[in-house]
Enzyme design. Structure first.
Site, PDB file in Angstrom:
ATOM      1  N   LYS A  33      39.837  47.690  32.792  1.00  0.00           N
ATOM      2  CA  LYS A  33      41.203  47.511  33.292  1.00  0.00           C
ATOM      3  C   LYS A  33      41.827  48.865  33.670  1.00  0.00           C
ATOM      4  CE  LYS A  33      41.246  43.026  32.743  1.00  0.00           C
ATOM      5  NZ  LYS A  33      39.940  42.434  32.410  1.00  0.00           N
TER       6      LYS A  33
HETATM    7  C1  LIG Z   1      40.096  40.863  31.587  1.00  0.00           C
HETATM    8  C2  LIG Z   1      40.865  39.611  31.815  1.00  0.00           C
HETATM    9  C3  LIG Z   1      41.352  38.828  30.757  1.00  0.00           C
HETATM   10  C4  LIG Z   1      40.947  39.035  29.348  1.00  0.00           C
HETATM   11  O1  LIG Z   1      41.291  40.262  28.848  1.00  0.00           O
HETATM   12  P1  LIG Z   1      40.748  40.664  27.401  1.00  0.00           P
HETATM   13  O2  LIG Z   1      41.632  41.824  27.045  1.00  0.00           O
HETATM   14  O3  LIG Z   1      39.318  41.040  27.572  1.00  0.00           O
HETATM   15  O4  LIG Z   1      40.937  39.489  26.512  1.00  0.00           O
HETATM   16  C5  LIG Z   1      42.181  37.775  31.044  1.00  0.00           C
HETATM   17  N1  LIG Z   1      42.499  37.462  32.312  1.00  0.00           N
HETATM   18  C6  LIG Z   1      42.032  38.167  33.358  1.00  0.00           C
HETATM   19  C7  LIG Z   1      42.455  37.788  34.725  1.00  0.00           C
HETATM   20  C8  LIG Z   1      41.177  39.255  33.142  1.00  0.00           C
HETATM   21  O5  LIG Z   1      40.669  39.927  34.175  1.00  0.00           O
END
Ligand SMILES: *Cc1c(COP(=O)(O)O)cnc(C)c1O
Length: 375
Positions: free
Chosen positions: A181
């Site tokens: 992210k």
């Molecule tokens: C990465 C992601 C998640 C989950 O995030 P985590 O922190 O790994 O639980 C949820 N929604 C979207 C759209 C994502 O890309």
């Protein structure tokens, strides 16, 4: 040449902050988490932010905080990571998918009203790749039917649209600090909300439902604590928060650096036959988490493999959730149920996009793609 699909932006200063925590006595949820929560709330202009272990946890606790569970339906998009709809299942509720817009891949607001039933309690939109949904429109629909909005803002911490900041019109917004992210602590997440009552509930639910946090138990005069409700184990720790604080201070610069590469890609691909790109809607700030292209469906997998063979890291975000085995078998979904999501899911390829790329690498990606398409 070898171009990683993603590299994080952790710098020596961030490592120093994390090391300071490791050299301190308090590793779990404490002052550093509060400091990060305050900075993230202030960056997002949100009233409250609560640090958790993932965006999945943030989504799950948001649903629980609004009492959404067994027998309830939540409207969401099939064009996302399975975390989105899994969180609805974790809460005991049922995800109801609505197809997406062709131009952006975001949930199609036109189709939402037809999916609302007596048991619908919430809408969970995803700001796909960092392009914010039309939140004014979604808020109007939600208000008409008295629904909650929980924003999956995993890609979208920097996003704005029509002067509306991410999280501003949702009841809660959920952020991810997972490894790929825009800012990351490996794993991590946060919930923002303007409701102090809901923030308190989420704080309690992130640590088993007990009514005092570990830091209070540790630093203050001992007091017995109680557990009024059953919660989960989702609290962010000081090490994660320490890694995030500096990245949050640099977030606009990191966004601009991705923006430069984004523009180089867009300019290069705009006029190439065989490559489609999604639209950035006017009057919006795209958070630019993922740069995706659309190619011919029957060639997607071979293009993907050819790029990999040339050393270019790629990914697919996403094959639609309703066609994953569990969802097919549990809910009877099949091909054709959400044609636009399936179309995007069949054609999409994500290319490397992160500040630690350099121009040579970006042009190598572009040239490789052009060569692969010619073959
Ligand atoms: C990465 C992601 C998640 C989950 O995030 P985590 O922190 O790994 O639980 C949820 N929604 C979207 C759209 C994502 O890309």
């Amino acid at each position: 040449m070898k171009i990683e699909f993603f590299k994080h932006n952790i710098e020596q200063d961030d490592i120093k902050r994390a090391t300071d925590v490791l050299n301190s006595i308090f590793l779990t949820t404490g002052k550093v988490v509060s400091e990060f929560e305050n900075s993230v709330a202030s960056y997002l202009k949100a009233q409250h932010a609560v640090g958790v272990t993932s965006c999945t946890a943030a989504l799950h606790l948001s649903l629980l905080a609004y009492g959404i569970g067994r027998g309830d339906e939540v409207i969401t998009t099939p064009m996302s990571f399975c975390a989105t709809s899994n969180s609805i299942l974790h809460a005991g509720a049922t995800p109801v998918f609505v197809d997406v817009e062709k131009e952006t891949g975001n949930i199609n607001a036109e189709l939402i009203e037809a999916a609302i039933t007596k048991t619908t309690k919430a809408i969970m939109p995803v700001h796909l790749y960092g392009q914010m949904c039309d939140m004014k429109r979604l808020r109007t629909i939600a208000d008409k039917y008295k629904l909650i909005i929980i924003e999956d803002a995993a890609h979208a911490i920097e996003s704005e649209r029509n002067g509306i900041r991410v999280g501003e019109l949702g009841d809660t917004a959920c952020f991810s600090f997972y490894a790929t992210k825009n800012i990351t602590s490996g794993e991590g997440g946060a919930v923002t909300t303007s409701s102090s009552e809901k923030a308190d509930i989420i704080r309690m639910l992130r640590l088993h439902g007990i009514d005092k946090s570990a830091i209070d138990r540790y630093t203050k005069v001992y007091r017995h604590w109680d557990m009024p409700v059953l919660g989960w184990k989702y609290n962010m720790d000081n090490i994660q928060a320490a890694l995030l604080i500096g990245q949050l201070q640099r977030i606009e610069l990191l966004w601009q650096q991705r923006g430069r590469f984004w523009k180089i890609y867009e300019d290069a691909f705009r006029d190439i036959r065989g490559i489609g790109i999604l639209k950035t809607v006017p009057d919006s700030k795209h958070a630019r988490n993922l740069f995706t292209i659309l190619v011919q469906e029957d060639k997607r997998d071979s293009i993907l493999h050819e790029l990999q063979n040339r050393g270019v890291g790629v990914a697919v975000n996403y094959r639609p959730i309703h066609l994953l085995k569990y969802y097919r078998e549990t809910f009877g979904y099949k091909e054709g149920d959400f044609p636009i999501a399936e179309d995007i899911g069949g054609k999409t390829i994500s290319l490397p996009l992160y500040p630690r790329l350099d121009d040579t690498e970006v042009y190598y990606v572009i040239e490789s793609l052009k060569k692969v398409l010619k073959n």
